[in-house]
Design an enzyme around this catalytic site. Structure first.
Site, short mmCIF file in Angstrom:
data_model
loop_
_atom_site.label_atom_id
_atom_site.label_comp_id
_atom_site.label_asym_id
_atom_site.label_seq_id
_atom_site.Cartn_x
_atom_site.Cartn_y
_atom_site.Cartn_z
N ASP A 1 0.77 -1.17 -0.05
CA ASP A 1 0.01 -0.11 -0.13
C ASP A 1 0.70 1.20 -0.02
OD1 ASP A 1 -2.49 1.48 0.05
OD2 ASP A 1 -2.95 0.60 1.87
N GLU B 1 -0.10 4.65 2.17
CA GLU B 1 -0.35 5.68 2.87
C GLU B 1 0.77 5.06 4.24
OE1 GLU B 1 -4.32 5.53 0.77
OE2 GLU B 1 -2.88 3.71 1.46
N HIS C 1 -2.87 -0.73 -3.57
CA HIS C 1 -3.38 0.67 -3.39
C HIS C 1 -4.28 1.26 -4.61
CE1 HIS C 1 -3.55 4.85 -2.30
NE2 HIS C 1 -2.91 5.32 -3.48
N HIS D 1 -0.97 1.16 7.01
CA HIS D 1 -1.42 2.26 7.82
C HIS D 1 -2.25 1.90 8.81
CE1 HIS D 1 -5.01 2.17 5.49
NE2 HIS D 1 -4.19 1.89 4.61
N HIS E 1 -7.35 5.03 7.75
CA HIS E 1 -8.68 4.75 7.13
C HIS E 1 -8.71 3.08 7.09
CE1 HIS E 1 -6.24 4.39 3.37
NE2 HIS E 1 -7.12 3.59 3.22
N GLU F 1 -6.48 -2.46 7.92
CA GLU F 1 -6.46 -3.26 6.62
C GLU F 1 -5.48 -4.40 6.97
OE1 GLU F 1 -5.54 -0.35 3.34
OE2 GLU F 1 -7.43 0.54 3.76
#
Length: 266
Positions: free
Chosen positions: A8, A10, A60, A105, A117, A136
Site C-alpha cells: 500500500d 499511505e 493501493h 497504515h 482509514h 487493513e
C-alpha cells in the site's frame, strides 16, 4: 521458500497528503517511486533469505501503481482488482510460506496517521471486529490465517506497528513514520529502504512460524459509515443488522463470510 507481499502507499515513508497517493496529482510521482523502492527492498531481503518465488499484490487504489519493470525479474505482480473477497491478498493460499505488508497504515478511527482509514476512506468511519478497531492489516492478516500463512513483517506508521505487537509480538515491524495531527515525522527515504531489506532478510532467516495468528472462534463486525444512507443500504445484506443511523452489525463464525460481506458493503 514462497513469499507473498501486499503493498500500500499511505504507510510509505514521507507520505502525508491524499494528493501524494493519487495518480491524478503532480505530488504522486515521487512517492510512488518510494513505494516501489521499499517493495523492491523487501524482495531483495526475501531473496537473500532464500525465497525462490515472490508474488506481489499492488494493493493501493486502482492496484496499478508499481511499475513492473523496476522489480526483480523473477517476481510476479498482481495489478488491478479481481473482485475476490481476499482483496489486498488476492491469490494467497496454503502454498505460501509467509506474508508481508509494505506501506500499510493505521485504521479508521485512530489518530496515528493523517491518512488513517480502513478499506474506503470516503464512505467508512471505521470497522470494528470483536470490539477492536480493524486496520487493513488485521482484516487481511485474518484472511491469511484462514489459509495458515503467517504474517512475518509489516512496515508502515508507528501506530500500526504498535497495534501489531498487541496481535502477535513476534511479527517483525518497521515504523517508517509517525503521524502527529495532520503532519508526519518520517525517517529518510534511503534508510527506510535499507532497513526494510535488512529486517526482511533477518525475519525470513528466523523461526517465523511464531508469527502465526489464531483466528477468533466467532466474529462481530461493526461498520460505521460517514452517511446514514450507506448504512441503510448495507442493512439489507443477509445477516446484517442496523444498530444506529450510521452503523450496522454482522455476526458469523466463518471469517470468509466477513470478507465476503466487506467486499459487498464497503
Amino acid at each position: 521458500m514462497k513469499i507473498y507481499i501486499s503493498a500500500d502507499i499511505e504507510g510509505i515513508t514521507g507520505v502525508t497528503s491524499w494528493s501524494e497517493t493519487d495518480k491524478g496529482h503532480a505530488d504522486y510521482s515521487d512517492f510512488v517511486k518510494q513505494m516501489e523502492k521499499e517493495v523492491c527492498a523487501a524482495c531483495k531481503g526475501a531473496i537473500k533469505a532464500g525465497a525462490k518465488e515472490i508474488l506481489i499484490k499492488d494493493a493501493h487504489d486502482s492496484g496499478r501503481n508499481i511499475n513492473p519493470a523496476v522489480l526483480p525479474r523473477d517476481v510476479k505482480l498482481i495489478r488491478g482488482w479481481s473482485g475476490h473477497p481476499f482483496s489486498m491478498v488476492q491469490e494467497l493460499d496454503e502454498s505460501f510460506d509467509a506474508l508481508m505488508f509494505i506501506g500499510y497504515h493505521s485504521c479508521g478511527g485512530s489518530k496515528h496517521n493523517p491518512l488513517s482509514h480502513t478499506m474506503n476512506s470516503s464512505d467508512v468511519n471505521y470497522i470494528k471486529i470483536n470490539g477492536r478497531y480493524a486496520s487493513e492489516f488485521l482484516i487481511h492478516a485474518y484472511a491469511a490465517a484462514t489459509v495458515n500463512v503467517p504474517v512475518v513483517f509489516v512496515s508502515g506508521d508507528k501506530g500500526l506497528c504498535d497495534e501489531i505487537k498487541e496481535v502477535n509480538e513476534n511479527i517483525s515491524t518497521l515504523a517508517v513514520k509517525e503521524g502527529i495531527g495532520n503532519s508526519t515525522l518520517s525517517i529518510h527515504n534511503d534508510l527506510a529502504v535499507e532497513l526494510t531489506q535488512k529486517k526482511v532478510e533477518q525475519t525470513l532467516s528466523s523461526n517465523f512460524k511464531l508469527c502465526e495468528i489464531k483466528l477468533p472462534d466467532s466474529f462481530e463486525v461493526e461498520i460505521s459509515y460517514a452517511k446514514h444512507t450507506k448504512a441503510y443500504k448495507a442493512s439489507f445484506y443477509p445477516g446484517m443488522k442496523q444498530i444506529s443511523p450510521t452503523n450496522v452489525l454482522f455476526k458469523t463464525k466463518d471469517y470468509f463470510e466477513v470478507l465476503r460481506m466487506i467486499s459487498f458493503v464497503v
